[in-house]
Design a protein around this motif. Structure first.
Motif, PDB file in Angstrom:
ATOM      1  N   LEU A 116       7.201   9.945  -2.553  1.00 27.23           N
ATOM      2  CA  LEU A 116       6.477   8.680  -2.445  1.00 27.23           C
ATOM      3  C   LEU A 116       5.782   8.616  -1.091  1.00 27.23           C
ATOM      4  O   LEU A 116       6.435   8.641  -0.046  1.00 27.23           O
ATOM      5  CB  LEU A 116       7.435   7.492  -2.593  1.00 27.23           C
ATOM      6  CG  LEU A 116       8.166   7.362  -3.945  1.00 27.23           C
ATOM      7  CD1 LEU A 116       9.131   6.182  -3.911  1.00 27.23           C
ATOM      8  CD2 LEU A 116       7.157   7.191  -5.082  1.00 27.23           C
ATOM      9  N   GLU A 117       4.461   8.550  -1.116  1.00 30.21           N
ATOM     10  CA  GLU A 117       3.674   8.457   0.106  1.00 30.21           C
ATOM     11  C   GLU A 117       3.732   7.033   0.653  1.00 30.21           C
ATOM     12  O   GLU A 117       3.558   6.056  -0.074  1.00 30.21           O
ATOM     13  CB  GLU A 117       2.220   8.844  -0.173  1.00 30.21           C
ATOM     14  CG  GLU A 117       1.290   8.742   1.023  1.00 30.21           C
ATOM     15  CD  GLU A 117       1.405   9.914   1.984  1.00 30.21           C
ATOM     16  OE1 GLU A 117       0.721   9.900   3.016  1.00 30.21           O
ATOM     17  OE2 GLU A 117       2.193  10.842   1.693  1.00 30.21           O
ATOM     18  N   ASP A 118       4.016   6.907   1.946  1.00 24.67           N
ATOM     19  CA  ASP A 118       4.091   5.590   2.578  1.00 24.67           C
ATOM     20  C   ASP A 118       2.905   5.413   3.516  1.00 24.67           C
ATOM     21  O   ASP A 118       2.087   6.318   3.681  1.00 24.67           O
ATOM     22  CB  ASP A 118       5.420   5.410   3.314  1.00 24.67           C
ATOM     23  CG  ASP A 118       5.958   3.996   3.181  1.00 24.67           C
ATOM     24  OD1 ASP A 118       5.416   3.094   3.842  1.00 24.67           O
ATOM     25  OD2 ASP A 118       6.912   3.790   2.414  1.00 24.67           O
ATOM     26  N   ASP A 119       2.830   4.248   4.124  1.00 19.07           N
ATOM     27  CA  ASP A 119       1.759   3.934   5.064  1.00 19.07           C
ATOM     28  C   ASP A 119       2.404   3.322   6.303  1.00 19.07           C
ATOM     29  O   ASP A 119       2.948   2.219   6.244  1.00 19.07           O
ATOM     30  CB  ASP A 119       0.773   2.951   4.427  1.00 19.07           C
ATOM     31  CG  ASP A 119      -0.401   2.611   5.346  1.00 19.07           C
ATOM     32  OD1 ASP A 119      -0.377   3.029   6.523  1.00 19.07           O
ATOM     33  OD2 ASP A 119      -1.332   1.929   4.892  1.00 19.07           O
ATOM     34  N   LEU A 120       2.345   4.042   7.428  1.00 23.59           N
ATOM     35  CA  LEU A 120       3.021   3.565   8.630  1.00 23.59           C
ATOM     36  C   LEU A 120       2.374   2.320   9.214  1.00 23.59           C
ATOM     37  O   LEU A 120       2.980   1.628  10.030  1.00 23.59           O
ATOM     38  CB  LEU A 120       3.068   4.685   9.677  1.00 23.59           C
ATOM     39  CG  LEU A 120       3.902   5.916   9.277  1.00 23.59           C
ATOM     40  CD1 LEU A 120       3.941   6.924  10.409  1.00 23.59           C
ATOM     41  CD2 LEU A 120       5.316   5.522   8.875  1.00 23.59           C
ATOM     42  N   ASN A 121       1.142   2.038   8.811  1.00 19.76           N
ATOM     43  CA  ASN A 121       0.484   0.812   9.263  1.00 19.76           C
ATOM     44  C   ASN A 121       0.748  -0.365   8.332  1.00 19.76           C
ATOM     45  O   ASN A 121       0.445  -1.507   8.672  1.00 19.76           O
ATOM     46  CB  ASN A 121      -1.030   1.035   9.385  1.00 19.76           C
ATOM     47  CG  ASN A 121      -1.364   2.033  10.480  1.00 19.76           C
ATOM     48  OD1 ASN A 121      -0.774   1.995  11.552  1.00 19.76           O
ATOM     49  ND2 ASN A 121      -2.285   2.937  10.202  1.00 19.76           N
ATOM     50  N   ASN A 122       1.275  -0.063   7.174  1.00 15.99           N
ATOM     51  CA  ASN A 122       1.606  -1.103   6.197  1.00 15.99           C
ATOM     52  C   ASN A 122       2.825  -0.625   5.412  1.00 15.99           C
ATOM     53  O   ASN A 122       2.714  -0.225   4.256  1.00 15.99           O
ATOM     54  CB  ASN A 122       0.417  -1.366   5.273  1.00 15.99           C
ATOM     55  CG  ASN A 122       0.664  -2.519   4.327  1.00 15.99           C
ATOM     56  OD1 ASN A 122       1.475  -3.408   4.603  1.00 15.99           O
ATOM     57  ND2 ASN A 122      -0.011  -2.500   3.187  1.00 15.99           N
TER      58      ASN A 122
END
Length: 222
Positions: A36-42
């Motif tokens: 699962l790809e995450d988003d460190l800014n969100n």
């Protein structure tokens, strides 16, 4: 012994050396997992749920049990799935592997991150000097094709960021003249079939490190 059919999920961000440490370990073991790809800014609710303390990737979720910190995860993988050992079996050799992996995180990763992410030239120069001093120790420690011998192991996985940074640095951090053994190691490591399959493209690396640099700049302003 754990089964490869058990539920295994990995949260991360492509381009992160810490994520790719875990991916290499899973690939070496032949473990199927959901990524699962995450988003460190969100940051996702799932990331905040499974790593509420650090709120950082990577996180491995094995049968609903989350494990954080890349090297801790790699050790967990090695302890859970016994095939294709990553750490040595002898206690002294295991202790040495842990020591050098920690050395890489404490002395190399921080200096390298500063070198790549910092804008100030004086800070970059200082980071470059710190990294060079640390790399001298690794150069002396490397006795075989890989740190683990004839195939990659715990210390090699810990050092994955070195050849990755070669791709995004303004100039080569590891040269054949200054660090001949590490230079050859970086080529052999990147060409290892497991590593080659895992490694992101240069464009993906640039995207990741650019995002990290922007995040760092924002933190400094605040």
């Amino acid at each position: 012994m754990a089964s490869c059919k058990e539920e295994t999920t990995l949260l991360g961000v492509v381009g992160s050396p810490f994520l790719h440490r875990v991916q290499i370990a899973l690939k070496l073991k032949g473990i199927e997992y959901k990524y699962l790809e995450d988003d460190l800014n969100n940051k996702s609710d799932l990331l905040l749920k499974y790593n509420p303390v650090q709120k950082m990737i990577p996180v491995l979720v094995h049968n609903e049990k989350p494990i954080s910190e890349s090297l801790v995860i790699v050790e967990y993988i090695d302890d859970t799935w016994k095939q294709n050992p990553i750490l040595p079996s002898h206690p002294y050799q295991r202790a040495l592997a842990r020591f050098w992996a920690k050395f890489i995180d404490d002395k190399c990763v921080i200096a390298a991150a500063k070198f790549v992410l910092m804008v100030d030239e004086k800070e970059k120069e200082k980071a470059s000097e710190e990294l060079s001093e640390a790399l001298k120790f690794l150069e002396n420690e490397l006795k075989d094709k890989y740190f683990a011998g004839e195939d990659i192991g715990f210390v090699d996985i810990a050092a994955v960021f070195l050849p990755m940074l070669q791709d995004v640095a303004e100039f080569q951090l590891i040269t054949s003249e200054k660090f001949p053994k590490l230079f050859k190691w970086s080529k052999d490591f990147y060409n290892h079939p497991v590593v080659k399959e895992i490694m992101p493209s240069k464009d993906q690396l640039f995207v990741y490190f650019k995002a990290r640099a922007q995040s760092l700049a924002t933190q400094k302003k605040n």
